[in-house]
Design a protein around this motif. Structure first.
Motif, PDB file in Angstrom:
ATOM      1  N   UNK A 139       1.044  -1.352  -0.116  1.00  0.00           N
ATOM      2  CA  UNK A 139      -0.276   0.076   0.246  1.00  0.00           C
ATOM      3  C   UNK A 139       1.026   0.782  -0.134  1.00  0.00           C
ATOM      4  N   UNK A 140       0.293   2.064  -0.871  1.00  0.00           N
ATOM      5  CA  UNK A 140       0.910   3.780  -1.406  1.00  0.00           C
ATOM      6  C   UNK A 140       0.852   4.379  -0.082  1.00  0.00           C
ATOM      7  N   UNK A 141       1.529   5.516   0.720  1.00  0.00           N
ATOM      8  CA  UNK A 141       1.416   5.699   1.454  1.00  0.00           C
ATOM      9  C   UNK A 141       2.494   6.604   1.168  1.00  0.00           C
ATOM     10  N   UNK A 142       1.687   7.894   1.941  1.00  0.00           N
ATOM     11  CA  UNK A 142       2.255   9.679   1.975  1.00  0.00           C
ATOM     12  C   UNK A 142       2.762  10.448   3.242  1.00  0.00           C
ATOM     13  N   UNK A 143       3.662  10.833   3.413  1.00  0.00           N
ATOM     14  CA  UNK A 143       3.721  11.680   4.921  1.00  0.00           C
ATOM     15  C   UNK A 143       5.394  12.902   4.534  1.00  0.00           C
ATOM     16  N   UNK A 144       5.212  13.360   5.888  1.00  0.00           N
ATOM     17  CA  UNK A 144       5.994  14.666   5.290  1.00  0.00           C
ATOM     18  C   UNK A 144       6.831  14.697   6.319  1.00  0.00           C
ATOM     19  N   UNK A 145       8.184  15.197   7.099  1.00  0.00           N
ATOM     20  CA  UNK A 145       8.485  15.510   7.610  1.00  0.00           C
ATOM     21  C   UNK A 145       9.708  16.974   8.358  1.00  0.00           C
ATOM     22  N   UNK A 146       9.843  17.430   9.532  1.00  0.00           N
ATOM     23  CA  UNK A 146      10.842  18.478   8.920  1.00  0.00           C
ATOM     24  C   UNK A 146      12.329  17.928   9.506  1.00  0.00           C
ATOM     25  N   UNK A 147      13.590  18.914   9.113  1.00  0.00           N
ATOM     26  CA  UNK A 147      14.429  18.106   9.445  1.00  0.00           C
ATOM     27  C   UNK A 147      15.053  20.054  10.099  1.00  0.00           C
ATOM     28  N   UNK A 148      14.967  19.589  11.184  1.00  0.00           N
ATOM     29  CA  UNK A 148      15.503  21.576  11.658  1.00  0.00           C
ATOM     30  C   UNK A 148      16.644  22.159  11.591  1.00  0.00           C
ATOM     31  N   UNK A 149      17.806  21.144  11.123  1.00  0.00           N
ATOM     32  CA  UNK A 149      19.036  21.885  11.006  1.00  0.00           C
ATOM     33  C   UNK A 149      19.077  22.622   9.541  1.00  0.00           C
ATOM     34  N   UNK A 150      18.443  22.512   8.791  1.00  0.00           N
ATOM     35  CA  UNK A 150      18.732  22.802   7.390  1.00  0.00           C
ATOM     36  C   UNK A 150      17.649  23.762   6.900  1.00  0.00           C
ATOM     37  N   UNK A 151      16.428  23.260   7.652  1.00  0.00           N
ATOM     38  CA  UNK A 151      14.698  24.012   8.506  1.00  0.00           C
ATOM     39  C   UNK A 151      14.551  23.226   6.358  1.00  0.00           C
ATOM     40  N   UNK A 152      14.208  22.535   6.468  1.00  0.00           N
ATOM     41  CA  UNK A 152      13.700  21.115   5.426  1.00  0.00           C
ATOM     42  C   UNK A 152      12.617  20.614   5.361  1.00  0.00           C
ATOM     43  N   UNK A 153      11.560  20.647   4.872  1.00  0.00           N
ATOM     44  CA  UNK A 153       9.741  19.703   5.194  1.00  0.00           C
ATOM     45  C   UNK A 153      10.793  18.997   3.668  1.00  0.00           C
ATOM     46  N   UNK A 154      10.773  17.420   4.318  1.00  0.00           N
ATOM     47  CA  UNK A 154      10.839  17.001   2.825  1.00  0.00           C
ATOM     48  C   UNK A 154       9.905  15.834   3.423  1.00  0.00           C
ATOM     49  N   UNK A 155       8.727  15.899   2.140  1.00  0.00           N
ATOM     50  CA  UNK A 155       7.407  15.239   1.622  1.00  0.00           C
ATOM     51  C   UNK A 155       7.863  14.153   0.696  1.00  0.00           C
ATOM     52  N   UNK A 156       6.815  12.933   1.075  1.00  0.00           N
ATOM     53  CA  UNK A 156       7.094  11.254   0.852  1.00  0.00           C
ATOM     54  C   UNK A 156       6.189  10.764   0.503  1.00  0.00           C
ATOM     55  N   UNK A 157       6.452  10.243  -0.998  1.00  0.00           N
ATOM     56  CA  UNK A 157       5.192   9.308  -1.573  1.00  0.00           C
ATOM     57  C   UNK A 157       6.025   7.987  -1.132  1.00  0.00           C
ATOM     58  N   UNK A 158       6.120   6.495  -0.664  1.00  0.00           N
ATOM     59  CA  UNK A 158       6.366   5.660  -0.038  1.00  0.00           C
ATOM     60  C   UNK A 158       5.820   4.565  -0.609  1.00  0.00           C
ATOM     61  N   UNK A 201       4.545  12.900   9.906  1.00  0.00           N
ATOM     62  CA  UNK A 201       2.916  13.332  10.004  1.00  0.00           C
ATOM     63  C   UNK A 201       2.525  12.596   8.950  1.00  0.00           C
ATOM     64  N   UNK A 202       1.739  11.620   8.532  1.00  0.00           N
ATOM     65  CA  UNK A 202       0.806  10.585   7.614  1.00  0.00           C
ATOM     66  C   UNK A 202      -0.136  12.275   6.912  1.00  0.00           C
ATOM     67  N   UNK A 203       0.460  12.166   5.858  1.00  0.00           N
ATOM     68  CA  UNK A 203      -0.550  12.804   4.648  1.00  0.00           C
ATOM     69  C   UNK A 203      -1.238  12.282   3.952  1.00  0.00           C
ATOM     70  N   UNK A 204      -2.690  12.650   2.702  1.00  0.00           N
ATOM     71  CA  UNK A 204      -3.596  11.729   1.994  1.00  0.00           C
ATOM     72  C   UNK A 204      -2.678  12.572   0.939  1.00  0.00           C
ATOM     73  N   UNK A 205      -3.015  11.262  -0.149  1.00  0.00           N
ATOM     74  CA  UNK A 205      -2.724  11.480  -1.264  1.00  0.00           C
ATOM     75  C   UNK A 205      -3.145  13.123  -2.117  1.00  0.00           C
ATOM     76  N   UNK A 206      -4.173  13.452  -1.422  1.00  0.00           N
ATOM     77  CA  UNK A 206      -4.270  15.083  -2.029  1.00  0.00           C
ATOM     78  C   UNK A 206      -3.386  15.790  -1.470  1.00  0.00           C
ATOM     79  N   UNK A 207      -3.242  15.785  -0.285  1.00  0.00           N
ATOM     80  CA  UNK A 207      -2.101  16.727   0.581  1.00  0.00           C
ATOM     81  C   UNK A 207      -0.702  16.789  -0.372  1.00  0.00           C
ATOM     82  N   UNK A 208      -0.284  15.527  -0.643  1.00  0.00           N
ATOM     83  CA  UNK A 208       1.293  14.883  -1.322  1.00  0.00           C
ATOM     84  C   UNK A 208       0.753  15.808  -2.951  1.00  0.00           C
ATOM     85  N   UNK A 209      -0.629  15.267  -3.376  1.00  0.00           N
ATOM     86  CA  UNK A 209      -0.044  15.783  -4.643  1.00  0.00           C
ATOM     87  C   UNK A 209      -0.401  17.218  -4.753  1.00  0.00           C
TER      88      UNK A 209
END
Length: 104
Positions: free
Chosen positions: A1-20, A81-89
């Motif tokens: 099953x495909x999942x979508x998520x995001x996480x934040x890396x404080x050191x680089x002030x970067x948000x990562x969004x993933x489709x897994x 943090x889990x996301x919906x398909x729509x949020x990732x898209x």
């Protein structure tokens, strides 16, 4: 099953969004930096493979970046943090448009 998520890396002030995928491998990845959430990557494994097959991988990586090279289960210290398909898209589409509109 495909999942979508995001996480934040404080050191680089970067948000990562993933489709897994169901095995934990990243299929698509977006990176947004700083308070302005500037897209610095919006990469797809499938597109990267097509670019490699066409001899254009460096060009693709230079523009869209690369995806994580290990499955999510091997990552340490991330709190997704889990996301919906729509949020990732929505994030994916916006990042791709902004990156694609930059001079090459």
């Amino acid at each position: 099953m495909t999942t979508w998520m995001r996480c934040h890396w404080d050191e680089g002030d970067t948000w990562f969004y993933f489709e897994v995928d169901s095995d934990g491998w990243v299929i698509r990845q977006v990176e947004l930096e700083g308070p302005e959430l500037i897209p610095v990557a919006a990469a797809s494994v499938a597109e990267g493979q097509r670019a490699r097959d066409a001899g254009r991988l460096d060009e693709y990586d230079g523009r869209f970046g690369i995806t994580a090279e290990s499955p999510v289960s091997e990552w340490e210290g991330h709190d997704p943090e889990q996301l919906t398909f729509e949020e990732f898209e929505e994030v994916w589409g916006s990042a791709r448009r902004r990156i694609a509109s930059r001079p090459g």
